[in-house]
Design an enzyme around this catalytic site. Structure first.
Site, PDB file in Angstrom:
ATOM      1  N   ARG A 270     -53.209  33.888 -28.616  1.00  0.00           N
ATOM      2  CA  ARG A 270     -53.100  32.446 -28.358  1.00  0.00           C
ATOM      3  C   ARG A 270     -54.512  31.883 -28.264  1.00  0.00           C
ATOM      4  O   ARG A 270     -55.203  32.040 -27.267  1.00  0.00           O
ATOM      5  CB  ARG A 270     -52.345  32.234 -27.044  1.00  0.00           C
ATOM      6  CG  ARG A 270     -51.941  30.801 -26.770  1.00  0.00           C
ATOM      7  CD  ARG A 270     -51.520  30.634 -25.318  1.00  0.00           C
ATOM      8  NE  ARG A 270     -52.679  30.556 -24.437  1.00  0.00           N
ATOM      9  CZ  ARG A 270     -52.773  31.138 -23.237  1.00  0.00           C
ATOM     10  NH1 ARG A 270     -51.795  31.876 -22.781  1.00  0.00           N
ATOM     11  NH2 ARG A 270     -53.855  30.981 -22.513  1.00  0.00           N
ATOM     12  N   HIS A 274     -52.407  27.786 -22.707  1.00  0.00           N
ATOM     13  CA  HIS A 274     -50.964  28.049 -22.638  1.00  0.00           C
ATOM     14  C   HIS A 274     -50.192  26.763 -22.877  1.00  0.00           C
ATOM     15  O   HIS A 274     -49.262  26.723 -23.681  1.00  0.00           O
ATOM     16  CB  HIS A 274     -50.607  28.629 -21.274  1.00  0.00           C
ATOM     17  CG  HIS A 274     -49.144  28.815 -21.070  1.00  0.00           C
ATOM     18  ND1 HIS A 274     -48.420  29.787 -21.728  1.00  0.00           N
ATOM     19  CD2 HIS A 274     -48.259  28.158 -20.286  1.00  0.00           C
ATOM     20  CE1 HIS A 274     -47.160  29.715 -21.361  1.00  0.00           C
ATOM     21  NE2 HIS A 274     -47.028  28.731 -20.492  1.00  0.00           N
ATOM     22  N   TYR A 283     -59.709  32.368 -16.904  1.00  0.00           N
ATOM     23  CA  TYR A 283     -59.183  33.733 -16.801  1.00  0.00           C
ATOM     24  C   TYR A 283     -59.479  34.630 -17.999  1.00  0.00           C
ATOM     25  O   TYR A 283     -59.090  35.799 -17.988  1.00  0.00           O
ATOM     26  CB  TYR A 283     -57.671  33.698 -16.542  1.00  0.00           C
ATOM     27  CG  TYR A 283     -56.855  32.898 -17.545  1.00  0.00           C
ATOM     28  CD1 TYR A 283     -56.502  33.428 -18.779  1.00  0.00           C
ATOM     29  CD2 TYR A 283     -56.420  31.610 -17.233  1.00  0.00           C
ATOM     30  CE1 TYR A 283     -55.755  32.713 -19.678  1.00  0.00           C
ATOM     31  CE2 TYR A 283     -55.656  30.872 -18.135  1.00  0.00           C
ATOM     32  CZ  TYR A 283     -55.324  31.432 -19.356  1.00  0.00           C
ATOM     33  OH  TYR A 283     -54.583  30.712 -20.258  1.00  0.00           O
TER      34      TYR A 283
END
Length: 376
Positions: A270, A274, A283
């Protein structure tokens, strides 16, 4: 073996690298696989390239509209175009898709108007398309629940007695790596396996379940989970549109001919957040993203076309122009969407009137009317 070894201490033996089905390398070189032959004409490859470019442009435009306050939210597919277009183009008119909220590329393959996808995220409708007409169910927000719907639908196909006939269809359920930790997904595996249902479980492993990495989801490659439920699983290069097409086509054909379910793990990444409310810089490392950019699904198809003299500069410019025009239409169409009447949210919840819903609608109508009274 020590207890620490069982718990995964550093002396735990490393697992063998899983086999990855790949038909097109990141450099655009065609490779063959004995189990997944794929014969594509030059026009077929150009069509796949066009699909990839257009769905990426749809995605980027939707992200921009969200940043401008025109959409409430958007779940980007950036980096996952090949997994969706490859699998989406493997479907027949008789198949049924059960998506998450990120399958914009599959929706494109099922002729769902992109503007209708935006309507859902703008909050002006419940989905806007007819699942039966397109063979594409409404987006599912609850993580993993669509796999149970897909398994049930597949069992219905089975009971219709059409497997093995020209009109036979199968179902395909899309989900991410994080969803494999949900009970619903594992329950659907049980039902599909025990009843030998005609279904393909298509997991887009994009490495990150929101902010949780893959190692927090599984100690083994995800496709190997299928073995424990009694049906085959495999890992495919999710950035290779050729491989995703060939693998999904075979898995669907197996389902339609009564050979039961298959788990396909499309190993991809990805590239974006998100959703547009997420900040991936909190992160994951930038270096990781840069490494995956070298595996870009669009660039490898373009390299293949150029390497084999299957497309010229005029073709690429034409595709870009088409994508820009569609983006312009999306911008204008999104901003022109009328706000629905507040009470219309109750209109298509159930096929028939429901007592509780009617009561809630009347309460909400009275609440709205109270503002008009105050204004007087």
């Amino acid at each position: 073996m020590t207890i620490d070894s069982v718990r995964g201490a550093p002396d735990t033996p490393a697992l063998a690298e899983p086999e990855l089905v790949q038909l097109l390398t990141p450099e655009g070189e065609r490779v063959e696989h004995p189990d997944y032959p794929l014969d594509l004409s030059a026009e077929d490859v150009r069509d796949l390239y066009r699909d990839l470019v257009i769905v990426r442009r749809i995605d980027l435009e939707a992200v921009a509209l969200t940043r401008q306050g025109e959409l409430g939210l958007w779940a980007s597919l950036l980096g996952q175009e090949a997994a969706q277009i490859g699998s989406g183009r493997a479907l027949t008119e008789h198949d049924m898709v059960f998506p998450t909220y990120r399958e914009h590329g599959v929706a494109w393959c099922r002729d769902v108007e992109p503007l209708k996808l935006l309507g859902l995220f703008r909050g002006v409708n419940h989905g806007g398309w007819d699942p039966a007409e397109h063979g594409f169910h409404l987006y599912t927000i609850v993580i993993g629940s669509q796999t149970l719907h897909a398994a049930g639908y597949a069992m219905g196909i089975q009971r219709d007695g059409v497997l093995g006939t020209p009109s036979a269809g199968a179902t395909i359920a899309y989900f991410g790596d994080g969803a494999t930790s949900q009970g619903d997904v594992n329950e659907s595996f049980v039902f599909a396996s025990v009843f030998n249902a005609p279904i393909v479980f298509f997991c887009q492993n994009n490495q990150w379940a929101i902010s949780e990495p893959l190692e927090k989801q599984s100690r083994i490659p995800l496709y190997k989970r299928a073995q424990g439920f009694g049906f085959p699983g495999l890992r495919v290069d999710g950035n290779d549109v050729f491989a995703c097409l060939a693998v999904t086509r075979k898995a669907l054909e197996n389902a339609r001919t009564g050979q039961g379910p298959t788990l396909v793990e499309a190993y991809t990444y990805r590239m974006g957040a998100h959703t547009t409310t997420d900040d991936p810089t909190r992160y994951r490392l930038k270096a990781e993203e840069e490494a995956w950019k070298l595996k870009d699904p669009i660039e490898r198809v373009k390299a293949y076309l150029v390497r084999n003299d299957l497309a010229d500069a005029g073709f690429f410019e034409k595709v870009e122009d088409e994508a820009r025009l569609l983006a312009k239409e999306l911008r204008e169409g999104c901003r022109a969407m009328p706000d629905p009447e507040p009470l219309s949210m109750f209109d298509e919840v159930y096929a028939e009137r429901h007592p509780l819903m009617t009561e809630e609608q009347e309460q909400f109508a009275a609440y709205l009317a109270s503002f008009e009274e105050e204004a007087k």
